[in-house]
Design an enzyme around this catalytic site. Sequence first.
Site, PDB file in Angstrom:
ATOM      1  N   HIS A   4     112.266  86.249  92.567  1.00 56.54           N
ATOM      2  CA  HIS A   4     112.212  86.367  91.116  1.00 56.54           C
ATOM      3  C   HIS A   4     112.425  85.008  90.458  1.00 56.54           C
ATOM      4  CE1 HIS A   4     116.523  86.909  91.956  1.00 56.54           C
ATOM      5  NE2 HIS A   4     116.716  86.367  90.776  1.00 56.54           N
ATOM      6  N   HIS A   6     113.978  82.727  87.065  1.00 54.50           N
ATOM      7  CA  HIS A   6     114.795  82.551  85.865  1.00 54.50           C
ATOM      8  C   HIS A   6     114.247  81.315  85.156  1.00 54.50           C
ATOM      9  CE1 HIS A   6     118.104  85.296  86.937  1.00 54.50           C
ATOM     10  NE2 HIS A   6     117.831  84.934  88.165  1.00 54.50           N
ATOM     11  N   TYR A  68     124.739  80.090  84.174  1.00 45.46           N
ATOM     12  CA  TYR A  68     124.426  81.450  84.622  1.00 45.46           C
ATOM     13  C   TYR A  68     123.203  81.448  85.535  1.00 45.46           C
ATOM     14  CZ  TYR A  68     122.496  86.133  84.537  1.00 45.46           C
ATOM     15  OH  TYR A  68     121.962  87.321  84.925  1.00 45.46           O
ATOM     16  N   GLN A  72     123.193  82.357  89.537  1.00 43.22           N
ATOM     17  CA  GLN A  72     122.535  83.616  89.846  1.00 43.22           C
ATOM     18  C   GLN A  72     122.142  83.709  91.315  1.00 43.22           C
ATOM     19  OE1 GLN A  72     122.582  85.731  87.344  1.00 43.22           O
ATOM     20  NE2 GLN A  72     121.922  87.315  88.724  1.00 43.22           N
TER      21      GLN A  72
END
Length: 93
Positions: A4, A6, A68, A72
């Site tokens: 994924h 970000h 963050y 992650q």
Amino acid sequence: MPDHVHLLLSIPPKYSVSEFMGYLKGKSTVMLFKKHANLKYKFGNRNFWAVGYYVSTVGLNEATIRKYIQDQEKEDIMSDKLTKKEYKNPFNG
């Protein structure tokens, strides 16, 4: 991340978030399938991206959001250890 993405990015005010995300997802999918033809077999109907996305304004919290995103990966690794997800094909020996 291996499965994924970000992103922390700035969108010019003349574009709506949904317009930008549609463009980003659409063009990146076409580019990935063009460069890596084998992905077409895995994602034949071109559902490469998840249906939705999360958006938040940053303002003064940019450093917090950057942290963050960086942290992650550690959290994802920890949560993957709790799943029964197989990373190796059990039929290949």
